[in-house]
Write a protein that holds these residues in place. Structure first.
Motif, mmCIF file in Angstrom:
data_model
loop_
_atom_site.group_PDB
_atom_site.id
_atom_site.type_symbol
_atom_site.label_atom_id
_atom_site.label_comp_id
_atom_site.label_asym_id
_atom_site.label_seq_id
_atom_site.Cartn_x
_atom_site.Cartn_y
_atom_site.Cartn_z
ATOM 1 N N LYS A 131 -6.220 2.226 -0.729
ATOM 2 C CA LYS A 131 -6.233 2.406 0.722
ATOM 3 C C LYS A 131 -6.702 3.804 1.114
ATOM 4 C CE LYS A 131 -3.545 1.492 4.874
ATOM 5 N NZ LYS A 131 -2.302 0.920 5.431
ATOM 6 N N SER A 132 -6.226 4.813 0.400
ATOM 7 C CA SER A 132 -6.621 6.186 0.754
ATOM 8 C C SER A 132 -8.120 6.389 0.555
ATOM 9 C CB SER A 132 -5.825 7.198 -0.072
ATOM 10 O OG SER A 132 -6.104 7.048 -1.459
ATOM 11 N N ASP B 297 -2.104 2.212 -3.307
ATOM 12 C CA ASP B 297 -2.130 3.327 -2.352
ATOM 13 C C ASP B 297 -3.418 4.139 -2.514
ATOM 14 O OD1 ASP B 297 -1.067 4.046 -4.904
ATOM 15 O OD2 ASP B 297 -0.495 5.990 -4.085
ATOM 16 N N PHE C 62 0.808 -1.213 0.000
ATOM 17 C CA PHE C 62 0.000 0.000 0.000
ATOM 18 C C PHE C 62 0.845 1.269 0.000
ATOM 19 C CE2 PHE C 62 -2.993 -3.041 2.070
ATOM 20 C CZ PHE C 62 -3.961 -3.015 1.085
ATOM 21 N N HIS C 63 2.185 1.129 0.058
ATOM 22 C CA HIS C 63 3.021 2.324 -0.031
ATOM 23 C C HIS C 63 2.950 2.879 -1.443
ATOM 24 C CE1 HIS C 63 5.246 2.590 3.819
ATOM 25 N NE2 HIS C 63 4.932 1.316 3.913
ATOM 26 N N PRO C 64 2.896 4.212 -1.588
ATOM 27 C CA PRO C 64 2.787 4.802 -2.930
ATOM 28 C C PRO C 64 3.882 4.323 -3.864
ATOM 29 C CG PRO C 64 2.453 6.468 -1.242
ATOM 30 C CD PRO C 64 2.881 5.224 -0.516
#
Length: 664
Positions: free
Chosen positions: A486-487, A483, A462-464
């Protein structure tokens, strides 16, 4: 008359028609079905008729080609194979673009994709010019003509005008097919003083030559089949080839009976209401609920004997208010199928593009969600679906080598669970590669504990921009768009997690809390504050006995419930409420009064049980949920808020968001 006032209804109905066409065409890939072809044809015909009425020429021309092809399929003279379905789906896509361009207004020539339109027209015209399946020569075919002619008895219902239909338009369309004879019958015409100009009073006897196809007659009356009395009779039997066997009776009956009657029009069974009006109604009902709760609380001090009729009326008001709440809330609720229905087409296109074989399985389509949630959850689901097909599923050759079915499976499910909505997207592909993810994380310098759990490793995707793909495309890699997923979920106040096993597959689970809803809850007191526990997550409540509460490592408390030990959380500490002052404790000690024993409420969230320590159980009640993020900000362990009968604000507990001790 200014017909632009009907544009909005036309565009919305046309979009629904295109969705029905797309769904039907995808269904035809698994086998031809006469009813499905009829549904697709009706949708195309309705769009064409409306577009012609409003002067949307580009839409009319393209749907005419579509309609012609589908009419041949209805008549059995054309087989819609995979290639034909692909051409028709392309035309559906172009129609969506054309409708959007007309809806936006402005210069239509600059708004439309002329290249895509030309390509779609060329594909349809090529099919019409030479690929129609020839009728078999060793069996007879029934010509869709009326022999010597057609006799038509057409008697509109009095209410036909109110649906926007005009018999004159139908007569003109029939006249365009050839020699035409019409006799008007006015036997139902009332005296002039009683004449209602909004009702249809006339009827017609019509004659058409036998050269007019039966399909053209059905098409002319397609929109008014359930708004008139209609009889179509061939004046002579259809001409058959000499010395050929007769067609089955059922086939002949089908040719003369016409298309099956469609269900009552949406205009007769539903109305279209702006979402803003529904939202305003919901807010007003919410305020009514709060007012009713205030009245109930004030009435508790009244003498039941002296105020019997008033209390009975308030009880009836409470029941009526509850029914009204449920009815109004259901207005905004839609089945999740509205979101899921767009994915069969997407799966088909991506599988073809990536040269993979994919089947899509859906479950829980009838699960209802708020319309606003459905609209906001679609984009995250699109990202998950793309990544599951592209990166999750192996190629057919790789699956066979691994001992799997060459066709991969993508699953989508929706369900209500513990007062929340759980939507999951899973695949039976190769799963996530733990070691590969850890190497990529080390290369990027992402922080990780010494011995990370699988959940902590999966959370890295999920990290950009994080991806394990060697070559990125607009589809490749689990990290592409994750990402964003998730956002978007967090923006809805939800959570997302990944479960994966190497060689088995991956499942992404989205957990959405309540937003705007009517909630049955248990109210509990902690000090001077009141909290609401959703009844859907409450398992039981109890008063712990001596020795049932124990403290283990790290000062973690657990509660023994029969043969199980559950984490015991003190809501006062969780929400940082002030502790009872020392004066109260000293007073109790001086008088010998025992401190009030705690009460534990056992709740279940995400399949995990825990106990919540509270001071008092106040009772059960129905509350209106207010989204806390809209008015304040997101708070861990809180899914929303409500207003009590005395005007105070009570927080709604989100058990899944409470901080559990590490040892629990």
């Amino acid at each position: 008359m200014d017909i632009t006032q009907f544009h909005a209804a036309f565009f919305e109905e046309s979009r629904e028609g295109l969705d029905a066409m797309e769904s039907g065409l995808l269904g035809l890939e698994h086998g031809s079905n006469a009813d499905t072809i009829n549904v697709i044809f009706r949708a195309a015909h309705s769009i064409k008729g409306g577009a012609a009425t409003f002067g949307f020429g580009r839409v009319t021309d393209l749907t005419h080609l579509l309609e012609t092809l589908l009419d041949e399929a209805r008549a059995g003279t054309r087989t819609l194979d995979g290639n034909a379905i692909g051409v028709l789906l392309q035309a559906v896509d172009v129609l969506r673009g054309l409708l959007a361009a007309y809806e936006d207004g402005g210069d239509i020539e600059q708004s439309i994709d002329t290249a895509a339109l030309a390509q779609a027209r060329a594909g349809l015209e090529q099919m019409l010019s030479g690929t129609a399946a020839a009728a078999s020569t060793d069996v007879a075919t029934v010509a869709p003509t009326g022999g010597d002619g057609w006799r038509i008895d057409f008697r509109p219902h009095p209410s036909m005008f109110m649906s926007g239909n005009d018999p004159l338009r139908i007569l003109r369309e029939l006249q365009s097919h050839g020699a035409f004879d019409a006799t008007c019958r006015d036997d139902r015409l009332p005296p002039f003083a009683e004449l209602d100009p909004f009702e249809a009073h006339l009827a017609w006897d019509l004659m058409l030559p036998g050269s007019v196809p039966r399909g053209a007659i059905d098409e002319a009356f397609a929109w008014v089949e359930d708004q008139c009395e209609l009889s179509v009779e061939a004046l002579a039997p259809p001409v058959r080839a000499v010395d050929t066997p007769a067609a089955p009776a059922a086939a002949v009956a089908d040719e003369t009976a016409g298309a099956p009657a469609r269900r009552a029009s949406d205009a007769e069974t539903s109305i279209r209401v702006a979402v803003a009006k529904v939202d305003a109604l919901i807010n007003l009902v919410g305020e009514l609920v709060i007012t009713q709760a205030m009245l109930r609380q004030q009435s508790e001090t009244l003498d039941p004997a002296a105020n019997e009729h008033l209390l009975a009326g308030l009880g009836q008001l409470e029941r009526n208010t509850r029914d009204l709440q449920e009815a109004v809330m259901s207005v905004r609720m839609l089945p999740v199928e509205f979101a899921f229905s767009r994915f069969p087409r997407m799966v088909r296109d991506l599988a073809t593009r990536l040269d993979k074989k994919v089947r899509l399985k859906t479950q829980g389509e009838a699960t209802e969600l708020d319309k606003g949630v459905i609209e906001k959850i679609v984009d995250p689901l699109v990202h998950l679906m793309r990544n599951a097909i592209d990166h999750g599923l192996e190629s057919p050759a790789e699956r066979i080598a691994a001992g799997k079915d060459e066709t991969g499976t993508i699953s989508m499910s929706a369900a209500h669970q513990g007062g929340h909505i759980i939507i999951e997207v899973g695949d039976d592909g190769k799963g996530l590669d733990r070691e590969r993810i850890l190497r990529k994380a080390a290369e990027r310098g992402l922080p990780l504990p010494a011995e990370p759990t699988d959940a902590q490793v999966w959370d890295l995707v999920f990290h950009p921009g994080f991806s394990t793909a060697d070559a990125l495309t607009d589809l490749s890699g689990r990290g592409v768009g994750m990402d964003v997923v998730k956002s978007n979920i967090i923006a809805l106040g939800g959570q997302v997690e990944i479960r994966s096993a190497k060689g088995v597959g991956t499942t992404v689970s989205i957990r959405l809390p309540l937003t705007l809803a009517i909630l049955d809850g248990m109210s509990v007191a902690v000090g001077d504050e009141v909290f609401i526990l959703p009844l859907s997550m409450v398992v039981e409540s109890l008063q712990p006995g001596p020795g049932e509460i124990k403290t283990i490592a790290n000062d973690t408390r657990v509660l023994r419930v029969r043969d199980d030990y559950l984490p015991l959380l003190n809501l006062r500490e969780q929400y940082r409420l002030p502790h009872p002052d020392d004066g109260e404790a000293a007073a109790n000690a001086a008088t010998g009064a025992a401190a009030r024993p705690p009460i534990a409420v056992v709740v279940e969230s995400d399949g995990r049980k825990l106990a919540l320590e509270v001071d008092e159980l106040l009772g059960q009640q129905q509350v209106v949920v207010k989204n806390l993020e809209t008015n304040y900000r997101r708070i861990p362990g809180v899914s929303g808020a409500t207003i009590l009968g005395d005007g105070r604000v009570a927080l709604i507990v989100d058990a899944g968001g409470l901080a559990l001790p590490a040892a629990a």
